[in-house]
Design a protein around this motif. Structure first.
Motif, short mmCIF file in Angstrom:
data_model
loop_
_atom_site.label_atom_id
_atom_site.label_comp_id
_atom_site.label_asym_id
_atom_site.label_seq_id
_atom_site.Cartn_x
_atom_site.Cartn_y
_atom_site.Cartn_z
N ILE A 3 28.71 -5.56 -1.98
CA ILE A 3 27.80 -4.43 -2.03
C ILE A 3 27.79 -3.74 -0.68
CG2 ILE A 3 25.36 -3.80 -2.20
CD1 ILE A 3 26.68 -4.32 -4.88
N THR A 4 27.87 -2.41 -0.72
CA THR A 4 27.92 -1.62 0.51
C THR A 4 26.62 -0.83 0.69
OG1 THR A 4 28.84 0.34 -0.57
CG2 THR A 4 30.41 -1.35 0.19
N SER A 5 26.47 -0.27 1.87
CA SER A 5 25.30 0.58 2.11
C SER A 5 25.31 1.79 1.19
CB SER A 5 25.26 1.02 3.58
OG SER A 5 26.44 1.72 3.93
N ALA A 6 26.50 2.27 0.83
CA ALA A 6 26.60 3.40 -0.10
C ALA A 6 26.11 3.01 -1.49
CB ALA A 6 28.04 3.89 -0.17
N ASP A 7 26.38 1.78 -1.91
CA ASP A 7 25.86 1.29 -3.19
C ASP A 7 24.34 1.27 -3.18
OD1 ASP A 7 28.48 0.77 -4.19
OD2 ASP A 7 28.47 -1.21 -3.27
N LEU A 8 23.77 0.74 -2.11
CA LEU A 8 22.32 0.65 -2.00
C LEU A 8 21.69 2.04 -1.96
CD1 LEU A 8 22.18 -2.19 0.67
CD2 LEU A 8 21.62 -2.41 -1.76
N GLU A 9 22.34 2.96 -1.26
CA GLU A 9 21.81 4.32 -1.16
C GLU A 9 21.85 5.01 -2.51
OE1 GLU A 9 21.90 8.64 -0.57
OE2 GLU A 9 23.61 7.41 -1.17
N THR A 12 19.10 3.68 -4.76
CA THR A 12 17.81 4.25 -4.37
C THR A 12 17.66 5.66 -4.93
OG1 THR A 12 17.71 2.93 -2.35
CG2 THR A 12 16.41 4.95 -2.40
N LEU A 113 23.58 -6.19 -7.63
CA LEU A 113 22.55 -5.35 -7.03
C LEU A 113 21.48 -5.08 -8.07
CD1 LEU A 113 23.17 -2.06 -5.01
CD2 LEU A 113 21.62 -2.07 -6.95
N GLN A 131 22.13 -10.51 0.52
CA GLN A 131 21.23 -9.74 1.36
C GLN A 131 19.79 -10.04 0.98
OE1 GLN A 131 22.25 -5.55 1.75
NE2 GLN A 131 24.35 -5.94 1.06
#
Length: 260
Positions: A3-9, A12, A113, A131
């Motif tokens: 999982i990347t920060s782009a996935d989390l963003e 959201t 995620l 995470q």
């Protein structure tokens, strides 16, 4: 693929898009109709899912989609977004802000995620494998529970169990401190935040549970099926969430469902 920060963003922003549809329709006449299985659905369910699907198609065109209201869109990336725009439609219809939007990203059938978003209370849990889970931007922590006799147990409704499942649940219910009914996905956020110790349910579909797993486990809890096995796309929908993983064996023993 991690999982990347782009996935989390993106997750959201998907929750934000759904919330923008849902909030204005809460406690209004939302055009309630019955689906084929006689469960209710509203304009808010359908439009919120469409808003999320449009974002995914625009930004992740190779990813698949599984949505409760609008079905399957095949992808080629091996990743699938699993969407339940309003988990707890009956609570939404009743004007009770304990429903939630569920967003999951799975790969090879395994949840990576998850988001539980309560748009009216503006409460959001975000979890990802490897995470920590965050609740409104701060780390969430499930609580330790020394014994089943100390536990607060939750389920949406015992009426959703078949006879054998209800028998198993009643065995567990008899051994805990207290039991609360109702709550749908909100109960799992409450496990992640240390307000509830155990949730037990059955009959869930992938869109009902995929998002819950990273949220609960990233907060220090554990989720499994009624045989104690990890949850994945092929799971039967019998679900246990425990804030304290040390209580899983006690829960399974109390329900007498090993090898179920």
């Amino acid at each position: 693929m991690p999982i990347t920060s782009a996935d989390l963003e993106l997750a959201t922003r998907l929750a934000d898009a759904a919330a923008a549809i849902i909030r204005p329709l809460f406690r209004t006449d939302t055009g309630i109709v019955a689906k084929a299985d006689q469960s209710p659905v509203t304009v808010a369910d359908r439009e919120a899912e469409l808003a999320m699907r449009r974002l995914i198609v625009a930004e992740r065109p190779m990813d698949g989609i599984v949505g409760e209201e609008h079905g399957v869109r095949e992808g080629s990336s091996g990743r699938v977004w699993v969407l339940d725009p309003i988990d707890g439609t009956r609570a939404f219809i009743a004007g009770r802000p304990i429903f939630g939007t569920l967003i999951a990203l799975i790969e090879d059938g395994w949840p990576l995620l998850g988001v539980i978003d309560q748009p009216i209370l503006r409460e959001r849990w975000l979890g990802a494998v490897g995470q920590p889970t965050f609740f409104n931007g701060r780390p969430a922590h499930s609580r330790r529970c020394a014994a089943l006799a100390d536990a607060l147990l939750a389920t949406t409704s015992p009426a959703l169990f078949d006879d054998g499942q209800l028998h198993a649940f009643e065995h567990l219910d008899a051994g805990v401190r207290s039991t609360v009914l109702g709550g749908d996905c909100y109960n799992y956020g409450a496990v992640a935040s240390g307000w509830i110790d155990i949730v037990v349910e059955a009959g869930l579909k992938l869109h009902d549970f995929a998002a819950l797993v990273p949220v609960v486990e990233g907060a220090g809890g554990r989720m499994c099926d009624w045989a104690g096995d990890p949850l994945h796309a092929g799971s039967t929908g019998e679900v246990i969430a425990a804030g304290d993983p040390a209580r899983i064996d006690d829960i399974l023993d109390a329900m007498a469902c090993r090898g179920h």
